[in-house]
Each structure stands twice: as structure tokens, then as C-alpha cells.
Design a protein around this motif. Structure first.
Motif, PDB file in Angstrom:
ATOM      1  N   ASP A   1      31.143 -63.758  25.145  1.00 41.58           N
ATOM      2  CA  ASP A   1      30.675 -62.372  25.159  1.00 41.58           C
ATOM      3  C   ASP A   1      30.625 -61.880  26.603  1.00 41.58           C
ATOM      4  OD1 ASP A   1      30.346 -62.430  22.399  1.00 41.58           O
ATOM      5  OD2 ASP A   1      28.289 -63.170  22.550  1.00 41.58           O
TER       6      ASP A   1
ATOM      7  N   LYS B   1      17.607 -60.915  29.339  1.00 40.12           N
ATOM      8  CA  LYS B   1      17.366 -60.634  27.925  1.00 40.12           C
ATOM      9  C   LYS B   1      18.382 -61.327  27.020  1.00 40.12           C
ATOM     10  CE  LYS B   1      15.563 -56.029  29.073  1.00 40.12           C
ATOM     11  NZ  LYS B   1      14.152 -56.287  28.709  1.00 40.12           N
ATOM     12  N   ARG B   2      19.606 -61.468  27.507  1.00 42.89           N
ATOM     13  CA  ARG B   2      20.673 -62.080  26.716  1.00 42.89           C
ATOM     14  C   ARG B   2      21.431 -63.070  27.607  1.00 42.89           C
ATOM     15  NH1 ARG B   2      21.414 -59.407  21.482  1.00 42.89           N
ATOM     16  NH2 ARG B   2      22.746 -61.220  21.233  1.00 42.89           N
TER      17      ARG B   2
ATOM     18  N   GLY C   1      23.509 -56.513  20.506  1.00 42.56           N
ATOM     19  CA  GLY C   1      23.026 -57.033  19.230  1.00 42.56           C
ATOM     20  C   GLY C   1      23.660 -56.331  18.041  1.00 42.56           C
TER      21      GLY C   1
ATOM     22  N   GLU D   1      23.646 -58.371  14.592  1.00 43.49           N
ATOM     23  CA  GLU D   1      22.345 -59.018  14.507  1.00 43.49           C
ATOM     24  C   GLU D   1      21.299 -58.109  13.849  1.00 43.49           C
ATOM     25  OE1 GLU D   1      23.072 -61.635  18.596  1.00 43.49           O
ATOM     26  OE2 GLU D   1      21.483 -60.116  18.523  1.00 43.49           O
TER      27      GLU D   1
ATOM     28  N   GLU E   1      23.314 -65.465  27.069  1.00 41.37           N
ATOM     29  CA  GLU E   1      24.645 -65.912  26.655  1.00 41.37           C
ATOM     30  C   GLU E   1      25.761 -65.045  27.235  1.00 41.37           C
ATOM     31  OE1 GLU E   1      23.826 -62.658  23.610  1.00 41.37           O
ATOM     32  OE2 GLU E   1      22.678 -64.080  24.829  1.00 41.37           O
TER      33      GLU E   1
ATOM     34  N   ALA F   1      21.307 -54.364  25.868  1.00 36.88           N
ATOM     35  CA  ALA F   1      21.032 -55.551  25.055  1.00 36.88           C
ATOM     36  C   ALA F   1      20.990 -55.202  23.573  1.00 36.88           C
ATOM     37  CB  ALA F   1      19.700 -56.188  25.492  1.00 36.88           C
TER      38      ALA F   1
END
Length: 210
Positions: free
Chosen positions: A87, A32-33, A205, A210, A35, A201
Motif C-alpha cells: 500500500d 496511524k497506518r 480504510g 475496511e 503498513e 487514513a
């Protein structure tokens, strides 16, 4: 986390008792993320333990290492992890069950070095955790992790102690404590893993604004 109007790296500790399925959850989280960097705290400790103490496998660490040496390994691992940029998700245990009693996985100096923005505690039905541990025991040779098969009451006690230790660490460094509970039977395979990954996730955010 943020400083004024400037955004910087986000660091989140994800903790659960052995056999909770954390590895699967974090794999789904990275889907999902992408990064995010997943850092396993125990891996850093184990590498240092192999070099300095001759420990052969990770399950030996909590049984054969003196508390003073274990504390030093934790602090060295935290110092190395603190140097990593980007991160981060730090995969660890909030409470380690040893022959002497429960030992904190995030003692004050470790938490201070990592400087987490949040500590996420994952909790599951004890019977689900025990089933996962049995799968580990039945896994092919060379792939299995040796975990004790305990009573459900013991697993729940471990989760309770871990939550308390995580709360103490969060209080010490003034970060958020997030408790994700999965005490209902799954309606489909990996339901809990999917929901936990989605919740983490979402937290990432929010921390990133975000």
C-alpha cells in the motif's frame, strides 16, 4: 483498490504546494497506518537527475532542466515506483512552478504508470504556507530547503493551478479526486496536520474495504 471480491494494493497520491507541511502530515499518517509505504516522487527523479544530468540539489531540477528532460525523468521515476509492492502513498506536487510557467507534476504517462486509486489535494491558507517557508529559510545550514518567498496571491494561484492539474490527472486515469481544505486558523499546533492525516487514513480504510 478492489477487483470483484478480491482486494489488492492501494495507491494514493498526496499533493500540495511546497511549504504546505506535507512531510509532517505523512509522518502522522504512518503513525496511524504503519503498513503504508511513503514514496517521495521527487527523490526518485532527483536520483536519476544526479546520474544522468549532474544536478546537485532538488531545487535545481525545476530551474535548470529542459522540459523534455524533465518529462523523461518523471516517466522513469513513475516506472520505478510502479514496481513497488504494498500500500503506497506517493508524495508529490500536482503543479511545479518553473521560470517558464506551471508544469504538470502528474502528466498522463506518469498517472498511467502509477495507476492511483485516488489523488488527494491538500490546500491551506497562503499565509500559513508562507510562514512554513520562512521557517525553512531560517533553518540550520545543511537542513534548510530553499523556497521562494512569494506573495499570498501567488501561493493561492499555485494551489488553484495544482487543483486543476490534479483533476485533469484523476479524470485521465479514472480515479477519485479528494480535496482537503484547511482555510481556518489552527486552534492548536499541528491541528491541520492531525486532521489531514486522519482524513487520509480514513480514505485508505475505505479504499481497502475496511
Amino acid at each position: 483498490m478492489w477487483i470483484g471480491k478480491d482486494w489488492c494494493m492501494v495507491r494514493v497520491v498526496v499533493a500540495a504546494v511546497p511549504g504546505a507541511g506535507k512531510t509532517t502530515i505523512l509522518k502522522k499518517l504512518v503513525e496511524k497506518r504503519p503498513e503504508l509505504k511513503i514514496v517521495n516522487f521527487g527523490d526518485y527523479m532527483f536520483e536519476e537527475a544526479k546520474k544522468s544530468l549532474g544536478i546537485a540539489d532538488r531545487d535545481e531540477m525545476r530551474k535548470k532542466i529542459k522540459p523534455t528532460d524533465y518529462k523523461e525523468l518523471q516517466e522513469k521515476a513513475a516506472e520505478e515506483i510502479a514496481k513497488i509492492e504494498g500500500d503506497l502513498i506517493i508524495d508529490t506536487h500536482a503543479a511545479i512552478k518553473t521560470p517558464y510557467g506551471y508544469y504538470p507534476g502528474l502528466p498522463s504517462k506518469v498517472a498511467e504508470a502509477i495507476k492511483p486509486d485516488a489523488i488527494v489535494v491538500l490546500e491551506f491558507r497562503p499565509e500559513d504556507i508562507l510562514q512554513r517557508r520562512l521557517k525553512d529559510l531560517k533553518a540550520a545550514e545543511g537542513q534548510k530547503r530553499i523556497r521562494e518567498v512569494e506573495a499570498e496571491e501567488e501561493v493561492q494561484e499555485h494551489q488553484d493551478i495544482a487543483r486543476e492539474f490534479a483533476a485533469a490527472a484523476a479524470n485521465h486515469v479514472c480515479c477519485y479526486l479528494v480535496r482537503l481544505k484547511f482555510f481556518q486558523p489552527q486552534k492548536y499546533p499541528y491541528q491541520h496536520a492531525e486532521e489531514a492525516a486522519a482524513a487520509i487514513a480514513d480514505l485508505i480504510g475505505k479504499l481497502k474495504g475496511e
